[in-house]
Design a protein around this motif. Structure first.
Motif, PDB file in Angstrom:
ATOM      1  N   ASP A 124      29.413  48.288  12.800  1.00 30.86           N
ATOM      2  CA  ASP A 124      29.974  46.924  12.732  1.00 30.86           C
ATOM      3  C   ASP A 124      31.097  46.779  13.758  1.00 30.86           C
ATOM      4  N   LEU A 125      31.336  45.535  14.154  1.00 30.24           N
ATOM      5  CA  LEU A 125      32.521  45.229  14.954  1.00 30.24           C
ATOM      6  C   LEU A 125      33.566  44.601  14.041  1.00 30.24           C
ATOM      7  N   MET A 126      34.820  44.884  14.310  1.00 29.57           N
ATOM      8  CA  MET A 126      35.903  44.261  13.538  1.00 29.57           C
ATOM      9  C   MET A 126      36.928  43.635  14.471  1.00 29.57           C
ATOM     10  N   LEU A 127      37.142  42.348  14.283  1.00 31.17           N
ATOM     11  CA  LEU A 127      38.195  41.651  15.005  1.00 31.17           C
ATOM     12  C   LEU A 127      39.516  41.990  14.330  1.00 31.17           C
ATOM     13  N   ALA A 171      30.694  34.855  18.072  1.00 28.77           N
ATOM     14  CA  ALA A 171      29.952  35.832  17.261  1.00 28.77           C
ATOM     15  C   ALA A 171      28.924  35.126  16.386  1.00 28.77           C
ATOM     16  N   GLU A 172      29.334  33.997  15.799  1.00 28.51           N
ATOM     17  CA  GLU A 172      28.397  33.224  14.972  1.00 28.51           C
ATOM     18  C   GLU A 172      27.202  32.772  15.795  1.00 28.51           C
ATOM     19  N   ARG A 173      27.512  32.242  16.965  1.00 25.39           N
ATOM     20  CA  ARG A 173      26.445  31.721  17.830  1.00 25.39           C
ATOM     21  C   ARG A 173      25.492  32.841  18.265  1.00 25.39           C
ATOM     22  N   LEU A 174      26.041  34.003  18.588  1.00 23.97           N
ATOM     23  CA  LEU A 174      25.208  35.119  19.059  1.00 23.97           C
ATOM     24  C   LEU A 174      24.619  35.932  17.897  1.00 23.97           C
ATOM     25  N   ARG A 177      27.478  40.217  13.744  1.00 30.62           N
ATOM     26  CA  ARG A 177      28.388  40.270  12.599  1.00 30.62           C
ATOM     27  C   ARG A 177      29.752  40.783  13.052  1.00 30.62           C
ATOM     28  N   LEU A 178      30.756  39.963  12.818  1.00 31.00           N
ATOM     29  CA  LEU A 178      32.119  40.313  13.237  1.00 31.00           C
ATOM     30  C   LEU A 178      33.006  40.337  12.000  1.00 31.00           C
ATOM     31  N   ARG A 179      33.366  41.541  11.585  1.00 32.87           N
ATOM     32  CA  ARG A 179      34.280  41.681  10.450  1.00 32.87           C
ATOM     33  C   ARG A 179      35.684  41.328  10.918  1.00 32.87           C
TER      34      ARG A 179
END
Ligand code: HPA
Length: 271
Positions: A124-127, A171-174, A177-179
């Motif tokens: 996962d990626l996390m902002l 992130a939503e558009r692509l 999933r961005l935590r």
């Protein structure tokens, strides 16, 4: 660190053609491939730049690369400096000051981190929305800091809200999933014990790593808007802890990297 040293580093890079970069990008461990996409690159090896700390960790190639990405002028750090390599926090953050003096208006940072929040998974990626500095020191704790900016830097909103909003929309558009969460920085290089992972959870960390916080503190010192994304490379479950191998961490970083690159490229395009 003195003003004269910074001037000399910057003069060397300008002379090489690092002309008014708009964005600075710091690439974390196992996350160097974005640099391959840079058009008309000019490469400066860290050990050739006056007053730059020397790169030591073998999986870091140690280059500052200037060029264009998505039509924007960027300067990219391929490989960063860590406290655990024996540098102090002035060394670790020196490149941020250099990039700022070169003219960057915004800074993007990436890192590899362990997931403390067990709703998050490796890959996962996390902002990063906020952080906890557990490195026991500050890059602003030096005698002459006042001549570089305020000493008592406000940290109520260390990660630029505007860029964060942009990145979430992207992130939503692509459909990536961005935590979102809190990053705790430790010195390392040893990984954490079960007891330490428990503590990190209790104090409110969602991820843990060995970097980023010093650079973000200095960016705030410079009033340089900064955003940071963690690539979560392992799951830190104290009740079911698996032995981690740094090679596995780097493998996950490598395989997750394309998502991070997609986000950063889109952000460059849209800002
Ligand atoms: N702890 C600290 N740093 C890390 C970790 C971890 O579990 N994973 C990746 N970087």
């Amino acid at each position: 660190m003195t003003k004269e040293q910074l001037d000399e580093s910057v003069a060397y890079l300008r002379d090489k053609g690092f002309h008014e970069p708009e964005f600075g990008i710091v690439l974390g461990s196992g996350l160097g491939k974005l640099a391959d996409a840079i058009e008309t690159p000019i490469v400066a090896h860290y050990n050739h730049i006056p007053y730059f700390p020397l790169a030591t960790v073998e999986f870091h190639s140690g280059q500052l690369i200037y060029g264009t990405l998505e039509g924007r002028r960027v300067v990219v750090m391929r490989g960063r400096f860590h406290l655990y390599e024996g540098y102090d926090l002035l060394d670790v953050t020196y490149p941020v000051r250099v990039m700022h003096q070169l003219g960057i208006q915004k800074l993007f940072i990436s890192n590899a981190a362990g997931a403390i929040n067990l709703n998050f998974h490796k890959g996962d990626l996390m902002l990063i929305e906020d952080h906890i500095n557990l490195q026991g020191d500050s890059p602003l704790a030096f005698r002459d800091v006042a001549s570089f900016g305020d000493r008592f830097v406000d940290m109520s909103e260390p990660y630029d809200p505007d860029m964060r909003r942009h990145l979430e929309t992207i992130a939503e558009r692509l459909k990536i999933r961005l935590r979102k969460g809190v990053y705790a920085s430790v010195v390392g290089p040893q990984l954490e014990t079960r007891a330490e992972y428990r503590m990190l959870k209790v104090i409110g960390a969602d991820a843990v790593g060995m970097s980023t916080v010093p650079e973000v503190i200095v960016a705030n010192h410079l009033r340089l808007p900064v955003i940071a994304v963690s690539v979560l490379t392992d799951e830190c479950d104290p009740d079911n802890l698996q032995a981690v191998d740094i090679r596995d961490i780097l493998d996950v970083a490598n395989s997750t990297e394309p998502k991070m690159i997609a986000l950063f490229m889109a952000l460059l395009k849209e800002l």
